[in-house]
Motif scaffolding. Structure first.
Motif, PDB file in Angstrom:
ATOM      1  N   ASP A  94       0.797  -1.226   0.000  1.00 17.62           N
ATOM      2  CA  ASP A  94       0.000   0.000   0.000  1.00 17.62           C
ATOM      3  C   ASP A  94       0.828   1.273   0.000  1.00 17.62           C
ATOM      4  OD1 ASP A  94      -2.923  -0.164  -0.047  1.00 17.62           O
ATOM      5  OD2 ASP A  94      -2.637  -1.639   1.535  1.00 17.62           O
ATOM      6  N   THR A 132      -6.072   6.582 -14.946  1.00 22.92           N
ATOM      7  CA  THR A 132      -7.095   7.037 -15.893  1.00 22.92           C
ATOM      8  C   THR A 132      -7.263   8.553 -15.815  1.00 22.92           C
ATOM      9  OG1 THR A 132      -8.208   4.954 -15.414  1.00 22.92           O
ATOM     10  CG2 THR A 132      -9.433   6.572 -16.687  1.00 22.92           C
TER      11      THR A 132
ATOM     12  N   PRO B 111      -6.404   0.512   1.675  1.00 22.82           N
ATOM     13  CA  PRO B 111      -7.011   0.764   0.357  1.00 22.82           C
ATOM     14  C   PRO B 111      -7.019  -0.470  -0.543  1.00 22.82           C
ATOM     15  CG  PRO B 111      -5.531   2.552   0.946  1.00 22.82           C
ATOM     16  CD  PRO B 111      -5.373   1.513   2.017  1.00 22.82           C
ATOM     17  N   SER B 112      -5.901  -1.210  -0.571  1.00 24.23           N
ATOM     18  CA  SER B 112      -5.845  -2.354  -1.475  1.00 24.23           C
ATOM     19  C   SER B 112      -6.827  -3.447  -1.054  1.00 24.23           C
ATOM     20  CB  SER B 112      -4.431  -2.912  -1.526  1.00 24.23           C
ATOM     21  OG  SER B 112      -4.002  -3.244  -0.229  1.00 24.23           O
ATOM     22  N   SER B 113      -7.013  -3.615   0.256  1.00 22.72           N
ATOM     23  CA  SER B 113      -7.966  -4.614   0.735  1.00 22.72           C
ATOM     24  C   SER B 113      -9.390  -4.195   0.410  1.00 22.72           C
ATOM     25  CB  SER B 113      -7.848  -4.795   2.250  1.00 22.72           C
ATOM     26  OG  SER B 113      -6.538  -5.093   2.601  1.00 22.72           O
ATOM     27  N   TYR B 134      -4.933  -7.111 -11.063  1.00 21.75           N
ATOM     28  CA  TYR B 134      -3.902  -6.418 -10.292  1.00 21.75           C
ATOM     29  C   TYR B 134      -2.521  -7.066 -10.409  1.00 21.75           C
ATOM     30  CZ  TYR B 134      -7.319  -3.188  -8.591  1.00 21.75           C
ATOM     31  OH  TYR B 134      -8.267  -2.198  -8.549  1.00 21.75           O
ATOM     32  N   LEU B 135      -2.419  -8.049 -11.302  1.00 22.84           N
ATOM     33  CA  LEU B 135      -1.129  -8.686 -11.587  1.00 22.84           C
ATOM     34  C   LEU B 135      -0.443  -9.214 -10.342  1.00 22.84           C
ATOM     35  CD1 LEU B 135       0.124  -6.026 -14.172  1.00 22.84           C
ATOM     36  CD2 LEU B 135      -1.022  -8.179 -14.674  1.00 22.84           C
ATOM     37  N   VAL B 136      -1.200  -9.920  -9.524  1.00 27.49           N
ATOM     38  CA  VAL B 136      -0.606 -10.633  -8.390  1.00 27.49           C
ATOM     39  C   VAL B 136      -1.087 -12.081  -8.451  1.00 27.49           C
ATOM     40  CG1 VAL B 136      -0.533  -8.567  -6.923  1.00 27.49           C
ATOM     41  CG2 VAL B 136      -2.474 -10.123  -6.748  1.00 27.49           C
ATOM     42  N   PRO B 137      -0.367 -13.012  -7.783  1.00 27.76           N
ATOM     43  CA  PRO B 137      -0.810 -14.407  -7.811  1.00 27.76           C
ATOM     44  C   PRO B 137      -2.194 -14.566  -7.171  1.00 27.76           C
ATOM     45  CG  PRO B 137       1.416 -14.229  -6.923  1.00 27.76           C
ATOM     46  CD  PRO B 137       0.884 -12.848  -7.025  1.00 27.76           C
ATOM     47  N   ALA B 139      -3.216 -16.811  -5.156  1.00 26.84           N
ATOM     48  CA  ALA B 139      -3.130 -17.138  -3.720  1.00 26.84           C
ATOM     49  C   ALA B 139      -2.975 -15.867  -2.888  1.00 26.84           C
ATOM     50  CB  ALA B 139      -1.954 -18.081  -3.468  1.00 26.84           C
ATOM     51  N   THR B 140      -2.185 -14.930  -3.383  1.00 24.78           N
ATOM     52  CA  THR B 140      -2.008 -13.659  -2.673  1.00 24.78           C
ATOM     53  C   THR B 140      -3.323 -12.903  -2.585  1.00 24.78           C
ATOM     54  OG1 THR B 140       0.312 -13.435  -3.317  1.00 24.78           O
ATOM     55  CG2 THR B 140      -0.847 -11.410  -2.790  1.00 24.78           C
ATOM     56  N   ARG B 144      -5.577 -11.765   0.621  1.00 23.99           N
ATOM     57  CA  ARG B 144      -5.924 -10.357   0.836  1.00 23.99           C
ATOM     58  C   ARG B 144      -7.426 -10.223   1.082  1.00 23.99           C
ATOM     59  NH1 ARG B 144      -3.774  -6.341  -3.731  1.00 23.99           N
ATOM     60  NH2 ARG B 144      -1.766  -7.199  -3.094  1.00 23.99           N
ATOM     61  N   PHE B 174     -11.342   2.818 -10.595  1.00 20.99           N
ATOM     62  CA  PHE B 174     -11.444   3.468 -11.905  1.00 20.99           C
ATOM     63  C   PHE B 174     -10.067   3.897 -12.398  1.00 20.99           C
ATOM     64  CE2 PHE B 174     -12.169   7.197 -14.657  1.00 20.99           C
ATOM     65  CZ  PHE B 174     -13.020   6.627 -15.590  1.00 20.99           C
ATOM     66  N   ASN B 175      -9.286   4.447 -11.480  1.00 22.85           N
ATOM     67  CA  ASN B 175      -7.993   4.991 -11.872  1.00 22.85           C
ATOM     68  C   ASN B 175      -6.990   3.918 -12.251  1.00 22.85           C
ATOM     69  OD1 ASN B 175      -7.374   7.567 -12.388  1.00 22.85           O
ATOM     70  ND2 ASN B 175      -6.576   8.056 -10.375  1.00 22.85           N
TER      71      ASN B 175
END
Lengths: 135, 382
Positions: A94, A132, B111-113, B134-137, B139-140, B144, B174-175
């Motif tokens: 993060d 974006t 935020p990511s969670s 999000y280009l993560v495995p 399992a990860t 999360r 969105f971003n």
């Protein structure tokens, strides 16, 4: 979220705080070191921050294009190459602070006498896709 | 019906989950049950389309939830609950859906969670789809999401949530734009539109308008080779006029309520760009006024940076450089803005040097290449 590369060097990093080369460790100390790395990766997966971990052989081959219809030229390894990458871990975190925090933990991996080796790790942000909304 | 209408299916997800939670199901277990029901729907619906898809999903998800809750002591209660689910329930409440949005964007989450949980529990995407986006495995991403679910499972909603938390999450999605099979911008737009349908709030409309207005320009933002096309050089004939019309309409209705917020202001700026048939027709004076409003609302240094660009267009490059002068040079894109304004001011050498420096500092690949091209263009000229 941003991805960072935690880069380990065979050569080229500043000397670690606890500078006993790995071949002078006991086999148990090496196992403990490897275990620490594996546990670290497992904890990152559990926290949802793990992307990838790879180790590289110390020696490789230099290759370059040598013109149309010709096989590529190979050379090396070059003993004088200063920077030699040992491996990496990719994390998805993060904040930059969190990347630094994790690199600090990884650098505490035990070496000789079970003490942290204080190895210097290079933390490099990935170039991401553009957002974006920019203006 | 030969294939399942995935859009319809996924639009039902937060409502179904909300109903299960209202009936007393634990959020984390209910969410798993809803995902199971989605898989079952994809399998069963082509041969036997349900008369009432939502009721079907509620029934199947509830059964899955009960099957998973095997505690012996709960068995008696379970039968009572089964009776309740087969009886015609009360009309589905939009409050249930809204609560799912709030829970998934809860301030306890990083935020990511919050982003990951929202895409799964509100958006109905699978963990694999979110991981790919999000280009993560996988399992990860699974960890999360499950951590996020544990974090918010026990949260009680005695007070109304803060809609700003939800909007921040949707803005982040969105971003992120487009990467992989799932179009996150389109998904964010869908979830924001859905939210606007269940809550009447000017900032929800503001964000919806902002997304529509930016989405309208999407096809023109990158060249076929993937390189960035700046706003001034975009082919405005290819902007999506239907999306712009809708965005402006949504924005005007929001502004009429006179409760200004940062998303409405950002949308207003985007609308001024969308309104201009050519870059020369842009009403930069108004753009600057809206940036002043945004500075007042957010006090963000990034906004001040963007304002300096607008000032440069409205009052000339010198004025833009003056607006830039007081800002922290370590801000992202500060050097790029300085390069642009110096070029407009006729100082090509300084601009070329700054473009090269900005390329070195760029945080995205497309931006780095774009800035390097600007530096090369000026070097070639000089």
């Amino acid at each position: 979220m941003a991805k960072y590369l935690l880069l380990k060097h065979y050569r080229g990093a500043p000397p670690p705080g606890h500078d006993v080369p790995m071949d002078r460790w006991t086999p148990e100390e090496i196992s403990d070191h490897v275990q620490y790395m594996n546990d670290f990766a497992a904890r990152l997966e559990e926290s949802g921050e793990f992307v990838d971990a790879q180790a590289l052989a110390p020696e490789g081959t230099w290759v370059r294009y040598d013109g149309e219809g010709r096989p590529p030229v190979t050379d090396g390894p070059f003993a004088e190459t200063k920077d030699l990458i040992a491996g990496w871990m990719v994390i998805d975190v993060d904040s930059h602070d969190r990347a630094i925090e994790l690199a600090g933990i990884l650098s505490a991996a035990p070496g000789a006498d079970g003490k942290p080796i204080h190895e210097w790790l290079e933390v490099r942000p990935f170039l991401s896709a553009p957002p974006t909304i920019t203006e | 019906m030969s294939t399942v209408d995935e859009a319809l299916l996924r639009s039902l997800v937060p409502g179904v989950l909300g109903i299960l939670v209202r009936r007393g199901a634990d959020f984390a277990a209910a969410e798993d049950a809803v995902q199971d029901a989605l898989v079952e729907a994809v399998r069963a619906w082509p041969a036997a389309p349900p008369r009432d898809p939502k009721a079907w999903l509620v029934t199947v998800a509830w059964r899955r939830f009960l099957d998973a809750t095997r505690a012996g002591a709960a068995r008696r209660r379970r039968e009572e609950l089964l009776d309740r689910v087969s009886a015609p329930g009360p009309a589905p409440s939009t409050d249930d859906t809204l609560q799912v949005y709030f829970r998934c964007a809860h301030p306890l989450l990083t935020p990511s969670s919050a982003v990951a949980l929202t895409l799964r529990a509100v958006g109905g995407l699978t963990t694999r789809q979110i991981a790919q986006a999000y280009l993560v495995p996988e399992a990860t991403m699974a960890q999360r999401i499950s951590r996020a679910k544990r974090t918010v499972s026990g949260v009680r909603f005695d007070q109304p949530g803060d809609v700003a938390t939800v909007l921040r999450v949707l803005y982040l999605v969105f971003n992120e734009g487009y990467s992989g099979d799932v179009d996150l911008a389109v998904e964010a737009l869908r979830l924001t539109r859905q939210l606007a349908g269940i809550i009447n709030h000017p900032e929800v409309s503001g964000l919806l308008a902002l997304m529509l207005l930016h989405h309208a320009r999407r096809a023109t933002r990158t060249a076929p080779d993937g390189s960035l096309v700046p706003l001034a050089e975009q082919d405005r004939a290819r902007w999506d006029s239907a999306a712009i019309t809708e965005g402006v309409r949504v924005l005007q209705a929001a502004l009429a309520r006179d409760q200004l917020g940062e998303y409405q202001v950002q949308a207003a700026i985007a609308a001024l760009h969308a309104d201009a048939r050519t870059v020369e027709e842009t009403d930069w004076v108004q753009v600057v006024e809206w940036y002043d409003e945004l500075v007042r609302l957010t006090d963000s240094p990034v906004v001040l940076l963007n304002r300096a660009v607008a000032v440069g267009e409205a009052d000339g490059a010198r004025a833009g450089l003056a607006a830039l002068a007081g800002l922290d040079a370590s801000l992202p894109r500060h050097t790029a803005v300085a390069a642009y304004l110096h070029e407009r001011d006729g100082d090509t050498a300084t601009a070329a040097r700054l473009y090269a420096e900005a390329a070195h500092r760029a945080t995205t690949l497309a931006e780095r290449d774009h800035l390097a091209r600007q530096a090369a263009r000026l070097h070639a000229r000089g």
